[in-house]
Design a protein around this motif. Structure first.
Motif, PDB file in Angstrom:
ATOM      1  N   GLY A 137       0.821  -1.210   0.000  1.00 15.47           N
ATOM      2  CA  GLY A 137       0.000   0.000   0.000  1.00 15.47           C
ATOM      3  C   GLY A 137       0.850   1.252   0.000  1.00 15.47           C
ATOM      4  O   GLY A 137       2.073   1.220  -0.114  1.00 15.47           O
ATOM      5  N   SER A 138       0.173   2.401   0.131  1.00 17.17           N
ATOM      6  CA  SER A 138       0.868   3.693   0.119  1.00 17.17           C
ATOM      7  C   SER A 138       1.732   3.827   1.372  1.00 17.17           C
ATOM      8  O   SER A 138       1.572   3.085   2.336  1.00 17.17           O
ATOM      9  CB  SER A 138      -0.150   4.828   0.079  1.00 17.17           C
ATOM     10  OG  SER A 138      -0.843   4.900   1.316  1.00 17.17           O
ATOM     11  N   LEU A 139       2.642   4.793   1.354  1.00 20.15           N
ATOM     12  CA  LEU A 139       3.506   5.032   2.512  1.00 20.15           C
ATOM     13  C   LEU A 139       2.663   5.323   3.746  1.00 20.15           C
ATOM     14  O   LEU A 139       2.918   4.805   4.828  1.00 20.15           O
ATOM     15  CB  LEU A 139       4.474   6.185   2.242  1.00 20.15           C
ATOM     16  CG  LEU A 139       5.386   6.577   3.410  1.00 20.15           C
ATOM     17  CD1 LEU A 139       6.266   5.412   3.824  1.00 20.15           C
ATOM     18  CD2 LEU A 139       6.234   7.780   3.037  1.00 20.15           C
ATOM     19  N   SER A 140       1.609   6.125   3.587  1.00 21.78           N
ATOM     20  CA  SER A 140       0.743   6.454   4.718  1.00 21.78           C
ATOM     21  C   SER A 140       0.080   5.196   5.277  1.00 21.78           C
ATOM     22  O   SER A 140      -0.004   5.012   6.495  1.00 21.78           O
ATOM     23  CB  SER A 140      -0.320   7.462   4.286  1.00 21.78           C
ATOM     24  OG  SER A 140      -1.107   7.839   5.387  1.00 21.78           O
ATOM     25  N   GLU A 141      -0.382   4.287   4.400  1.00 19.95           N
ATOM     26  CA  GLU A 141      -0.987   3.035   4.859  1.00 19.95           C
ATOM     27  C   GLU A 141       0.032   2.162   5.584  1.00 19.95           C
ATOM     28  O   GLU A 141      -0.277   1.528   6.590  1.00 19.95           O
ATOM     29  CB  GLU A 141      -1.572   2.257   3.686  1.00 19.95           C
ATOM     30  CG  GLU A 141      -2.835   2.851   3.123  1.00 19.95           C
ATOM     31  CD  GLU A 141      -3.317   2.092   1.897  1.00 19.95           C
ATOM     32  OE1 GLU A 141      -2.463   1.616   1.115  1.00 19.95           O
ATOM     33  OE2 GLU A 141      -4.526   1.972   1.725  1.00 19.95           O
ATOM     34  N   GLN A 142       1.258   2.122   5.074  1.00 25.11           N
ATOM     35  CA  GLN A 142       2.303   1.326   5.709  1.00 25.11           C
ATOM     36  C   GLN A 142       2.616   1.867   7.096  1.00 25.11           C
ATOM     37  O   GLN A 142       2.752   1.108   8.060  1.00 25.11           O
ATOM     38  CB  GLN A 142       3.566   1.324   4.851  1.00 25.11           C
ATOM     39  CG  GLN A 142       3.404   0.595   3.523  1.00 25.11           C
ATOM     40  CD  GLN A 142       4.652   0.728   2.675  1.00 25.11           C
ATOM     41  OE1 GLN A 142       5.752   0.559   3.178  1.00 25.11           O
ATOM     42  NE2 GLN A 142       4.483   1.026   1.403  1.00 25.11           N
ATOM     43  N   LEU A 143       2.724   3.193   7.212  1.00 24.53           N
ATOM     44  CA  LEU A 143       3.010   3.811   8.507  1.00 24.53           C
ATOM     45  C   LEU A 143       1.855   3.582   9.475  1.00 24.53           C
ATOM     46  O   LEU A 143       2.060   3.281  10.650  1.00 24.53           O
ATOM     47  CB  LEU A 143       3.285   5.300   8.337  1.00 24.53           C
ATOM     48  CG  LEU A 143       4.577   5.643   7.595  1.00 24.53           C
ATOM     49  CD1 LEU A 143       4.580   7.096   7.176  1.00 24.53           C
ATOM     50  CD2 LEU A 143       5.788   5.314   8.445  1.00 24.53           C
ATOM     51  N   LEU A 144       0.635   3.697   8.981  1.00 23.06           N
ATOM     52  CA  LEU A 144      -0.541   3.448   9.804  1.00 23.06           C
ATOM     53  C   LEU A 144      -0.522   2.008  10.321  1.00 23.06           C
ATOM     54  O   LEU A 144      -0.812   1.753  11.492  1.00 23.06           O
ATOM     55  CB  LEU A 144      -1.809   3.714   9.001  1.00 23.06           C
ATOM     56  CG  LEU A 144      -3.127   3.604   9.744  1.00 23.06           C
ATOM     57  CD1 LEU A 144      -3.178   4.593  10.890  1.00 23.06           C
ATOM     58  CD2 LEU A 144      -4.284   3.820   8.798  1.00 23.06           C
ATOM     59  N   GLY A 145      -0.140   1.067   9.453  1.00 19.79           N
ATOM     60  CA  GLY A 145      -0.023  -0.331   9.872  1.00 19.79           C
ATOM     61  C   GLY A 145       0.992  -0.506  10.977  1.00 19.79           C
ATOM     62  O   GLY A 145       0.786  -1.276  11.924  1.00 19.79           O
TER      63      GLY A 145
END
Length: 184
Positions: A137-145
Motif C-alpha cells: 500500500g501507500s507510505l501512509s498506509e504502511q506507517l498506519l499499519g
C-alpha cells in the motif's frame, strides 16, 4: 472469497454495502467500512502568529545580525468515542517539508515522539485476529499499519474505562506525526 456484493456490519449495526473481489485463502484484502459515527474528532484553531525575530551573533570585532520571519501555528485536536469497547483512534498530521534550504521548520510540541518506519516487518501483528501487511500500500498506509501494530503489541489500554494515554509516533521519511490513543 468470491467476487460479490457484501453487506457490512460493525457491532451488529448495518453500515453499508461494498463489492469484494475474488480473494484466495490467506490472501489479504482491504475494504472501507465508512465513517464511524461513534467516534467524534474535533479540530480547534488556537493560534496563528507571524513576526520577525532577530538573532545577534556579533562579536567585539564583527557585527552580525540576522532577521528571520517566524510563523507559529497551533491547533488542538480532540477525540471521543461512544463505543462500548475500547477503540483505537489514530490521527495523522502531516507537517510541511521546506522546499528551500534557507527555510527551517521546527515542531515545538510534541517534543518526544517515537520514530517509526514503514518497513518494520509484521510489527508484532502475529497472533492477532487481523490481517494487515504494513509492507504493502501507500507510505501512509504502511506507517498506519506500523502504528496499529505497535499499539496492539504494547497492549496499552489504560484505565477502567479503556482509555489510554496518548502515544505519539513520527515518520522522518514522510514528515507525518501519528497520534494514537485507545478510547473507552
Amino acid at each position: 472469497i468470491l467476487q460479490a456484493r457484501s453487506r457490512m456490519f460493525v457491532d451488529n449495526t448495518f453500515v453499508g454495502t461494498t463489492s469484494t473481489h475474488e480473494t484466495m485463502p490467506g490472501e489479504p484484502f482491504r475494504f472501507n467500512l465508512g465513517e464511524d459515527k461513534n467516534i467524534r474528532v474535533t479540530y480547534t484553531h488556537v493560534l496563528d502568529k507571524s513576526g520577525n525575530e532577530e538573532e545577534d551573533k556579533s562579536t567585539f570585532f564583527v557585527t552580525d545580525k540576522q532577521t528571520f520571519h517566524v510563523k507559529t501555528h497551533e491547533a488542538r485536536f480532540t477525540a471521543a468515542s461512544t463505543h462500548k469497547k475500547a477503540s483505537l483512534v489514530i490521527l495523522e498530521e502531516t507537517v510541511p517539508v521546506p522546499s528551500h534550504e534557507d527555510i527551517r521548520l521546527q515542531v515545538l510540541v510534541p517534543e518526544k515522539a517515537e520514530i517509526i518506519t514503514a518497513t518494520e516487518g509484521d510489527g508484532g501483528l502475529k497472533g492477532l485476529n487481523a490481517v494487515y501487511q504494513p509492507t504493502t500500500g501507500s507510505l501512509s498506509e504502511q506507517l498506519l499499519g506500523t502504528v496499529v501494530a505497535k499499539m496492539h503489541a504494547a497492549g496499552v489500554r489504560g484505565g477502567t474505562d479503556g482509555t489510554s494515554s496518548l502515544h505519539v509516533f513520527k515518520s522522518e521519511s514522510s514528515g507525518s506525526y501519528f497520534f494514537a490513543q485507545w478510547l473507552g
